[in-house]
Design an enzyme around this catalytic site. Structure first.
Site, PDB file in Angstrom:
ATOM      1  N   LEU A  46      45.311  59.586  85.460  1.00  0.00           N
ATOM      2  CA  LEU A  46      45.329  58.781  84.238  1.00  0.00           C
ATOM      3  C   LEU A  46      45.181  59.727  83.051  1.00  0.00           C
ATOM      4  O   LEU A  46      44.419  60.697  83.107  1.00  0.00           O
ATOM      5  CB  LEU A  46      44.171  57.782  84.221  1.00  0.00           C
ATOM      6  CG  LEU A  46      44.341  56.469  84.984  1.00  0.00           C
ATOM      7  CD1 LEU A  46      43.030  55.672  84.953  1.00  0.00           C
ATOM      8  CD2 LEU A  46      45.471  55.627  84.407  1.00  0.00           C
ATOM      9  N   ASP A  47      45.904  59.452  81.967  1.00  0.00           N
ATOM     10  CA  ASP A  47      45.731  60.244  80.751  1.00  0.00           C
ATOM     11  C   ASP A  47      44.278  60.167  80.293  1.00  0.00           C
ATOM     12  O   ASP A  47      43.592  59.165  80.550  1.00  0.00           O
ATOM     13  CB  ASP A  47      46.643  59.711  79.637  1.00  0.00           C
ATOM     14  CG  ASP A  47      48.115  60.016  79.895  1.00  0.00           C
ATOM     15  OD1 ASP A  47      48.405  60.949  80.660  1.00  0.00           O
ATOM     16  OD2 ASP A  47      48.971  59.298  79.323  1.00  0.00           O
ATOM     17  N   PRO A  48      43.792  61.194  79.591  1.00  0.00           N
ATOM     18  CA  PRO A  48      42.386  61.198  79.161  1.00  0.00           C
ATOM     19  C   PRO A  48      41.946  59.946  78.407  1.00  0.00           C
ATOM     20  O   PRO A  48      40.827  59.456  78.619  1.00  0.00           O
ATOM     21  CB  PRO A  48      42.308  62.442  78.262  1.00  0.00           C
ATOM     22  CG  PRO A  48      43.321  63.368  78.845  1.00  0.00           C
ATOM     23  CD  PRO A  48      44.461  62.478  79.275  1.00  0.00           C
ATOM     24  N   ALA A  50      43.259  56.952  78.673  1.00  0.00           N
ATOM     25  CA  ALA A  50      43.489  55.733  79.451  1.00  0.00           C
ATOM     26  C   ALA A  50      42.228  55.351  80.215  1.00  0.00           C
ATOM     27  O   ALA A  50      41.377  56.192  80.520  1.00  0.00           O
ATOM     28  CB  ALA A  50      44.644  55.933  80.422  1.00  0.00           C
TER      29      ALA A  50
END
EC number: 5.4.99.25
Length: 301
Positions: A46-48, A50
């Site tokens: 997951l993106d930071p 998100a």
């Protein structure tokens, strides 16, 4: 001879409800430390910024990671209309703006164009490799490069709500390798208004749901304590999308040694991938052939 890794021989899945502002690898490292586990890994970054489901495998469960990585995943995300950014999310710099704002009906009508088997260009600020270099490193250095489109299966993309003229909330269910940021970017282009992801939450990943996730605060509070073990799910849950075959004790012994083992009659067809269990515990994953499972992964539980 290499040194053996220190830590506990503990196996299972921990479902974390990842907060914004932390990387997926940082969460994995925290979980490994909290459980004093020898081995840990996650099933889908997951993106930071998100939030939501980050499924972390410990010990032998790491052998089931590919089956969660390949499973369908669901996201809820907010698209900021009228602006494009260089990262395709709110962390980047605005590179284009538009006063145009599509109607709810126009947005809904555009969504089917992003469902089914589509081709998607990942964001330039992503971990995709370009000639051996990560795309985000090239982007940070202002290098001029292109990323080839990649196939993506989108099972569902649906309109959820329209908080105001500048924002729309969407739900998406997709397969492996999908970038929600690219969906937001391309939808904005299709609507003639630009767009980027403002908020992103993973609702579920394969069999794992965000509602079952524990917080980083709880992990910190109960770190190095036996109380934390109660939140581990069996590694078998990582095999939920594969058929289960029960094996005999003799078959289990053969499978654990890497040999084909006898399994009980089932409706699995010749050549299907399946997993064998003994007394409810996973023994091996492999290919079913004429009454036997030919193992590709063996579990040491």
């Amino acid at each position: 001879m290499g040194r053996s890794r220190k830590g506990r021989d503990i196996s299972g899945w921990l479902i974390v409800d990842k907060p914004a502002g932390v990387t997926s690898n940082a969460v994995v490292n925290k979980v490994r430390w909290a459980f004093d586990a020898k081995k840990a890994g996650h099933a889908g970054t997951l993106d930071p910024e998100a939030t939501g489901v980050l499924a972390i495998a410990l010990g032998e469960a790491t052998k089931t990671v590919p089956y969660i990585t390949d499973a369908l995943k669901a996201y809820r995300f907010t698209v900021r209309l009228g602006q494009a950014t260089n990262t395709d999310d709110a962390e980047g710099q605005v590179i284009a703006e538009s006063d145009a704002r599509p109607t709810d009906e126009q947005i809904t009508a555009a969504l089917p164009g992003f469902t089914g088997d589509i081709m998607q260009v990942p964001p330039k600020f992503s971990a995709v490799k370009i000639d051996g270099e990560r795309a985000y490193k090239l982007a940070r250095d202002d290098e001029d490069f292109e990323i080839a489109a990649r196939p993506l299966y989108v099972d569902e993309l649906s309109f959820v709500s329209r908080p105001d003229a500048d924002h729309v909330v969407l739900d998406m269910v997709c397969g492996k390798g999908g970038y929600v940021r690219s969906i937001a970017r391309d939808l904005g282009e299709a609507l003639g208004c630009h767009g980027h992801v403002l908020k992103l939450r993973r609702l579920w990943s394969g069999p794992f749901d965000a509602e079952d996730g524990i917080t980083m605060d709880l992990i910190q509070e109960q770190a190095k304590s036996p109380d934390l073990d109660q939140y581990l799910k069996p590694l078998e849950e990582g095999l939920a999308d594969l058929p289960e075959l029960m094996c005999t004790p003799e078959g289990a012994t053969r499978l654990r040694n890497g040999n084909p083992g006898m399994v009980l009659t089932s409706d699995v067809e010749y050549g299907d991938e399946a997993w064998a269990s003994l007394d409810g515990k996973a023994v091996a994953v492999g290919v079913y052939k004429a009454g036997e499972l030919h193992p590709s992964r063996v579990f040491n539980q």
